[in-house]
Design an enzyme around this catalytic site. Structure first.
Site, PDB file in Angstrom:
ATOM      1  N   GLU A   5      -3.699  -2.676   7.600  1.00  0.00           N
ATOM      2  CA  GLU A   5      -3.595  -1.213   7.585  1.00  0.00           C
ATOM      3  C   GLU A   5      -4.845  -0.595   8.218  1.00  0.00           C
ATOM      4  OE1 GLU A   5      -3.400   0.256   3.591  1.00  0.00           O
ATOM      5  OE2 GLU A   5      -3.707   2.342   4.174  1.00  0.00           O
ATOM      6  N   ASP A  63      -4.538  -1.450   1.737  1.00  0.00           N
ATOM      7  CA  ASP A  63      -5.397  -0.991   0.644  1.00  0.00           C
ATOM      8  C   ASP A  63      -4.687  -1.138  -0.698  1.00  0.00           C
ATOM      9  OD1 ASP A  63      -7.269  -0.263   2.481  1.00  0.00           O
ATOM     10  OD2 ASP A  63      -6.786   1.878   2.466  1.00  0.00           O
ATOM     11  N   ASP A  97      -4.126   0.841  -2.987  1.00  0.00           N
ATOM     12  CA  ASP A  97      -3.854   2.162  -3.559  1.00  0.00           C
ATOM     13  C   ASP A  97      -2.423   2.569  -3.223  1.00  0.00           C
ATOM     14  OD1 ASP A  97      -3.846   2.823  -0.909  1.00  0.00           O
ATOM     15  OD2 ASP A  97      -5.635   4.079  -0.964  1.00  0.00           O
ATOM     16  N   ASP A 105      -1.102   4.696  -1.098  1.00  0.00           N
ATOM     17  CA  ASP A 105      -0.751   4.694   0.323  1.00  0.00           C
ATOM     18  C   ASP A 105      -0.587   3.274   0.845  1.00  0.00           C
ATOM     19  OD1 ASP A 105      -0.465   7.316   0.907  1.00  0.00           O
ATOM     20  OD2 ASP A 105      -2.546   7.641   1.534  1.00  0.00           O
TER      21      ASP A 105
END
Ligand code: 0RA
Length: 652
Positions: free
Chosen positions: A436, A514, A516, A518
């Site tokens: 990402e 990541d 998280d 997103d």
């Protein structure tokens, strides 16, 4: 009993017992040969084998309820209200029929010549295999006014079948504890059994299946229980799969018939998506590799729709050629047939080989669809228009595909500029990280092992393929980069979705995002792409997800990475005695916060890292979930996320 009788009895009993033990010993020596593997799949397969026996009893018309319980200790109980396994003396074996069923390989079901036994697990190994692979097993049978019981250890009976009381019911209850010296996974997953029991309920209308999880006590003190029941079978299965999709036609076309002695049930409908979703089953087994029944379905579908479209003159002004694929865009279908002696072929033995079946399914679908089109001219027109649109879009998609193909490494177009390739050329040794963002991509390029690890940074959120027209997918630069980096070619003249994996350049494709919300979203978008466009790659076990740590905990010179809140707390408990001072915990919000050494150590180095392999446990259920997560409808998505939030909780 006199001493002499004991000896005689013991001798004859001994001879057949030795044979039995040799049989069961073979199962314990090579468990994978009988149940596939000794991991999660095999572990759950044990339950399916036992449930299959009860399903047989239900299909013979003697049972309408099957209760499955996961007990506190991860043993499983399967109970049915069938006739109960016979307990009378088995002439040939010289012992109770019940004992024979439980201890002799392939003995199950052979007693009842009247019943039409078509079920039986994927390997059809029977309950004695489960017994052999269980450290403890108990069977209880209610029959003829009595309650009978026998227990086993690693398949060996601990005593003769005995009556322990009276019962006015009939039925069979089997409890087994998988042997932890054989299985590397011993914890049952509720959702895997849930998906299978739901599937069985749809495949066998009218049977109530329940799943009770005694490891999960609810607030009111009862156990978590789910009930699976379908009145209308496959029709409801198709509605369930397409729950989050927009309907193209109102109805589900449903047929339940028998052709040439083969029971055939088909349900199908069209939605506004561009996906083809056909799930096929033989004897309740998901035939993921397809086979003759699927071929028969496709043939019948194409011929019937084509004839209708031609007769209705709707094709007259169409310039593009219509291919088989075009008839299946937006199609969701489930085919379930019962075959007395199925021939399973293919790599995973889930491809039906029986030729005689092709015509039966072809006839069934032609008949049902033909009638439907005649009786529903409005819907028929909508379907044909969708086919024409698909054919038109396919012509555009071919152009886009040719562009990808031209740029593929083998045709000399070179690899994507953003790819940092590895030195090794042996796919079995090579890994591709899909990372990402360019920043984390840069760190990964510095931290990696150049020899066998390649890095492809992806810019933010890739296209949501669930909603995109097929040619849009191939026009997306990020997706084209994935195709070219992987080296796979797509599409032949016959089948625009055919994928050639022999050219695949990496046998590990690792999604690294990541930790998280997103990041999870991006990982899901990438998985959706693979699920819809490179399913084979997942089926071959090539797709993985990297797991970066959430925290770096420090006290003085001591540093530990933590992947969850419990580990972080453990660090605090271990080093924080006295006051909570001197401890520093750093929350990693993204990959970019780690330097190349940290990223290598925690997430990329095969010595330390944890990779999660992406698998498809249950294709119909995965289909349902992907369409819901990536579709337009907010309400079902919110409900799914709420129900599954505990699995996904990341932030403390
Ligand atoms: C063969 C004959 C009969 C029952 C069964 C098998 C049977 C097997 C299983 C396995 C799980 N549940 C089951 N329920 C029944 C009965 C034949 C008769 O009563 O005439």
């Amino acid at each position: 009993m006199s001493e002499e009788e004991k000896v005689t009895n013991g001798a004859s009993y001994g001879a057949s017992s030795i044979q039995v033990l040799e049989g069961l010993e073979a199962v314990r020596k090579r468990p994978a040969m009988y149940i596939g593997d000794i991991g999660l799949k095999g572990l759950h397969h044990l339950v399916y084998e036992v449930v299959d026996n009860s399903i047989d009893e239900a299909m013979a018309g003697h049972c309408d309820r099957i209760d499955v319980t996961i007990n506190e200790n991860n043993s499983v109980t399967v109970e049915d209200n069938g006739r109960g396994i016979p307990v009378d003396m088995h002439e040939k074996e010289g012992k109770s029929a019940l004992e024979v069923v439980m201890t002799v390989l392939h003995a199950g079901g052979k007693f009842d010549k009247d019943s039409y036994k078509v079920s039986g697990g994927l390997h059809g190994v029977g309950v004695s295999c489960v017994n052999a692979l269980s450290s403890h097993m108990k069977v209880e049978v209610a029959r003829d006014g009595h309650l009978y019981i026998q227990e086993y250890e690693q398949g060996t009976p601990q005593y003769d079948v005995k009556s322990i009381g009276n019962s006015d019911k009939t039925g069979t209850r089997v409890t087994f504890l998988p042997d932890n010296t054989i299985f590397i996974e011993t914890i049952y997953r509720n959702e895997i059994l849930t998906n299978r029991l739901r599937e069985l309920a749809y495949l066998n209308a009218g049977i109530t299946l329940t799943l009770t999880d005694k490891r999960h006590v609810l607030e009111d003190g009862t156990y978590k229980t789910e009930v699976f029941f379908s009145q209308e079978g496959l029709k409801e299965f198709v509605e369930y799969i397409d729950e989050a999709r927009e309907k193209l036609i109102e109805n589900v076309i449903h047929i339940s018939t028998e052709k040439n002695g083969t029971p055939v049930e088909i349900a199908m409908t069209y939605n506004t998506s561009y996906n083809e979703n056909i799930h096929s089953y033989v004897n309740n087994i998901n035939t993921i590799e397809g086979g003759t029944h699927l071929a028969g379905f496709r043939r019948g579908l194409t011929r019937t729709l084509k004839k209708y479209a031609e007769d209705s003159k709707m094709l007259e002004k169409i310039k593009v050629e219509i291919s088989g694929d075009d008839f299946r865009e937006g199609l969701t279908a489930v085919i379930s047939i019962k075959v007395a002696e199925p021939q399973f072929e293919g790599q995973t033995k889930t491809k039906l080989g029986n030729n005689e079946v092709m015509g039966s399914v072809d006839m069934a679908v032609s008949e049902a669809l033909g009638n439907y089109l005649e009786e529903n001219p409005k819907a028929a027109k909508i379907i044909v228009e969708k086919v024409i649109l698909a054919a038109t879009a396919r012509a555009a998609a071919r152009k886009a595909r040719e562009m990808v193909q031209r740029k593929s490494p083998l045709s000399g177009g070179g690899l994507p500029g953003k790819l940092a390739d590895c030195a090794d050329k042996d796919p079995a040794k090579c890994e591709l990280f899909l990372v990402e963002g360019d920043s984390a991509g840069g760190t990964a390029k510095q931290g990696r092992s150049r020899q066998y690890q390649a890095i492809l940074p992806l810019r933010g959120k890739i296209l949501n393929v669930e909603k995109a027209m097929p040619h849009k997918v191939l026009e997306s630069e990020e997706i084209r980069n994935i195709y070219t980096a992987l080296g796979v070619t797509i599409g032949t003249e016959d089948d625009s979705k055919a994928l050639n994996l022999t050219k695949l350049r990496y046998h590990k494709v690792i999604i690294m995002t990541d930790a998280d919300v997103d990041g999870s979203h991006i990982a899901t978008l990438i998985m959706t792409f693979f699920f819809r466009h490179m399913k084979e790659l997942i089926e071959q076990g090539y797709l993985y997800i990297a797991t970066p740590p959430l925290y770096l905990c420090k006290k003085g010179k001591i540093e530990e990475y933590c992947w969850n809140e419990a580990q972080r707390q453990a660090f605090i408990d271990k080093y924080g005695s006295g006051s909570e001072s001197g401890i520093h915990t750093q929350r990693y919000k993204g990959l970019g916060e780690m330097n190349e050494v940290q990223l290598w150590e925690t997430t990329m180095n095969p010595e330390n890292r944890t990779l999660r392999q992406v698998t498809i446990e249950n294709a119909a259920s995965a289909d349902h979930v992907f369409s819901m997560l990536m579709g337009d409808d907010v309400a079902p998505r919110r409900q799914f996320i709420e129900e599954n939030a505990t699995y996904a909780k990341i932030d403390a």
